[in-house]
Motif scaffolding. Sequence first.
Motif, mmCIF file in Angstrom:
data_model
loop_
_atom_site.group_PDB
_atom_site.id
_atom_site.type_symbol
_atom_site.label_atom_id
_atom_site.label_comp_id
_atom_site.label_asym_id
_atom_site.label_seq_id
_atom_site.Cartn_x
_atom_site.Cartn_y
_atom_site.Cartn_z
ATOM 1 N N CYS A 1 0.835 -1.198 0.000
ATOM 2 C CA CYS A 1 0.000 0.000 0.000
ATOM 3 C C CYS A 1 0.873 1.252 0.000
ATOM 4 N N SER A 2 0.494 2.237 -0.798
ATOM 5 C CA SER A 2 1.202 3.515 -0.823
ATOM 6 C C SER A 2 0.402 4.564 -0.063
ATOM 7 N N PHE A 3 1.087 5.635 0.350
ATOM 8 C CA PHE A 3 0.441 6.703 1.110
ATOM 9 C C PHE A 3 0.920 8.049 0.593
ATOM 10 N N MET A 4 -0.014 8.937 0.309
ATOM 11 C CA MET A 4 0.345 10.293 -0.092
ATOM 12 C C MET A 4 0.939 11.017 1.104
ATOM 13 N N GLY A 5 1.543 12.164 0.865
ATOM 14 C CA GLY A 5 2.078 12.953 1.963
ATOM 15 C C GLY A 5 0.969 13.472 2.871
ATOM 16 N N HIS A 6 1.254 13.579 4.156
ATOM 17 C CA HIS A 6 0.261 13.970 5.162
ATOM 18 C C HIS A 6 -0.991 13.094 5.064
ATOM 19 N N PRO A 7 -0.857 11.772 5.296
ATOM 20 C CA PRO A 7 -1.989 10.862 5.110
ATOM 21 C C PRO A 7 -2.846 10.661 6.355
ATOM 22 N N LEU A 8 -2.677 11.521 7.355
ATOM 23 C CA LEU A 8 -3.308 11.285 8.655
ATOM 24 C C LEU A 8 -4.044 12.505 9.166
ATOM 25 N N VAL A 9 -5.262 12.264 9.677
ATOM 26 C CA VAL A 9 -5.927 13.233 10.555
ATOM 27 C C VAL A 9 -6.106 12.530 11.893
ATOM 28 N N GLU A 10 -5.525 13.092 12.928
ATOM 29 C CA GLU A 10 -5.591 12.498 14.264
ATOM 30 C C GLU A 10 -6.405 13.402 15.179
ATOM 31 N N ALA A 11 -7.244 12.774 15.976
ATOM 32 C CA ALA A 11 -8.074 13.519 16.927
ATOM 33 C C ALA A 11 -7.843 12.943 18.315
ATOM 34 N N THR A 12 -7.158 13.696 19.159
ATOM 35 C CA THR A 12 -6.985 13.257 20.542
ATOM 36 C C THR A 12 -8.285 13.468 21.314
ATOM 37 N N GLY A 13 -8.336 12.925 22.520
ATOM 38 C CA GLY A 13 -9.581 12.970 23.275
ATOM 39 C C GLY A 13 -10.139 14.362 23.477
ATOM 40 N N SER A 14 -9.272 15.335 23.728
ATOM 41 C CA SER A 14 -9.708 16.715 23.970
ATOM 42 C C SER A 14 -9.701 17.564 22.704
ATOM 43 N N LEU A 15 -9.175 17.010 21.615
ATOM 44 C CA LEU A 15 -8.969 17.728 20.347
ATOM 45 C C LEU A 15 -7.972 18.879 20.485
ATOM 46 N N MET A 16 -7.183 18.854 21.558
ATOM 47 C CA MET A 16 -6.226 19.934 21.770
ATOM 48 C C MET A 16 -5.095 19.923 20.738
ATOM 49 N N ASN A 17 -4.952 18.828 20.016
ATOM 50 C CA ASN A 17 -3.922 18.800 18.975
ATOM 51 C C ASN A 17 -4.244 19.755 17.822
ATOM 52 N N PHE A 18 -5.471 20.290 17.796
ATOM 53 C CA PHE A 18 -5.845 21.278 16.776
ATOM 54 C C PHE A 18 -5.756 22.710 17.305
ATOM 55 N N LYS A 19 -5.272 22.871 18.532
ATOM 56 C CA LYS A 19 -5.269 24.190 19.177
ATOM 57 C C LYS A 19 -4.446 25.203 18.391
ATOM 58 N N THR A 20 -3.282 24.784 17.879
ATOM 59 C CA THR A 20 -2.443 25.748 17.160
ATOM 60 C C THR A 20 -3.123 26.262 15.900
ATOM 61 N N TRP A 21 -4.014 25.434 15.321
ATOM 62 C CA TRP A 21 -4.719 25.880 14.113
ATOM 63 C C TRP A 21 -5.647 27.055 14.405
ATOM 64 N N GLN A 22 -6.069 27.187 15.655
ATOM 65 C CA GLN A 22 -6.964 28.297 15.990
ATOM 66 C C GLN A 22 -6.274 29.653 15.918
ATOM 67 N N LYS A 23 -4.942 29.652 15.803
ATOM 68 C CA LYS A 23 -4.231 30.916 15.624
ATOM 69 C C LYS A 23 -4.510 31.518 14.247
ATOM 70 N N THR A 24 -4.887 30.658 13.292
ATOM 71 C CA THR A 24 -5.128 31.142 11.923
ATOM 72 C C THR A 24 -6.533 30.844 11.418
ATOM 73 N N LEU A 25 -7.283 29.970 12.128
ATOM 74 C CA LEU A 25 -8.632 29.610 11.692
ATOM 75 C C LEU A 25 -9.633 29.948 12.798
ATOM 76 N N PRO A 26 -10.667 30.735 12.508
ATOM 77 C CA PRO A 26 -11.623 31.157 13.538
ATOM 78 C C PRO A 26 -12.733 30.134 13.763
ATOM 79 N N TYR A 27 -12.361 28.880 14.031
ATOM 80 C CA TYR A 27 -13.348 27.822 14.188
ATOM 81 C C TYR A 27 -13.136 27.107 15.519
ATOM 82 N N SER A 28 -14.114 26.299 15.894
ATOM 83 C CA SER A 28 -13.962 25.455 17.079
ATOM 84 C C SER A 28 -12.976 24.333 16.762
ATOM 85 N N LEU A 29 -12.470 23.671 17.806
ATOM 86 C CA LEU A 29 -11.524 22.581 17.604
ATOM 87 C C LEU A 29 -12.147 21.456 16.783
#
Length: 349
Positions: free
Chosen positions: A108-136
């Motif tokens: 099996c092959s995988f394109m670059g950045h083949p993963l979306v990961e969601a931790t229990g608190s979704l805090m792994n998306f916190k840095t994205w809130q610096k540039t995106l005005p959305y909820s986690l």
Amino acid sequence: MKTYIIGPEIRSPMLEKMINYTLGENEAVFITESRNLPDLRNSNIIFAVELDEAGFCIPIAQILSKLRESGIDSLASSKGVLLVHSPSELNTKWAAQNIIFQCNMLGCSFMGHPLVEATGSLMNFKTWQKTLPYSLEDICLLMCKKIGHRFFNDAQPAFEAPAILALHASSHITSNTLALWKKVKGYLSDKWNIVEKHVENGIIKDCAGCSFHTCIHYGKQKSCFYGGIMVEEIYPAIEKADALMWICPNYNDSVSANIMAVINRITALYRQLSFYDKYIFSIIVSGNSGSDSVARQLIGALNINKGFRLPPYFAFMATANDPGSIHQIPNIEKLAQHYAMNIIESIRI
């Protein structure tokens, strides 16, 4: 290509949303158990991973074991992406690296950045809130939508005369890993542009973690605060390369410090240059065991984090301890030729 979703029958509401946003208008068949598996070769595969508290997803492990029993080509010509949901802040990367490694060994092959990961608190998306005005949660689902769009529209690049950059930090006299690369290289076309760079001790200063804005500033100039051979030779060579060959002897179940410094310093170039159309390969030799640990490390650093493309069977792994013992491995010439043919079939028109 038919699309399959491989995952557990019981899924959290969060993982269900991630699946739906990734699929969009595309249809898929769910596979939730290892019995009566269809032929998964030449398929789109979305791995929907629901981790337990210990970081495992037993149904997917059972399916991968069954596929392994079916042969090393049971995922040939397939391509995959991963959606991983954890009840805690841990194990998402570890689980993804292992699944990608196991599937890659099956073709099996995988394109670059083949993963979306969601931790229990979704805090792994916190840095994205610096540039995106959305909820986690909205940011997570946006990432799923984007990965789905890239996945279903992905076209693997191919080249008539590929340019390969081989990076190593080994001794030409004693290194089994470098000797194995030379065997593989001998079966590649002399019409290809193959460049080797020896990353010697002391010439690569490791990344010290400049601020984001500093890294962006130098990245826009395809440069780095520390300059040196990385900026003068390695960055231009990476930019010109269609594929990178990482020549990695096993050092304490990890790549060497010099190679790791190169990977870390690539970040400044990564800020400016997409690696989506660049393949990674690797030759890994261990004195005793642990080649798979090094392969997983490369997958995490280069495919998941930096976005390099992972072709099927990306790593050629061998065990050789004493200097020169690589030549004593049974059928080593045939194995080297087979790996070279895999490189050719993966990237050449």
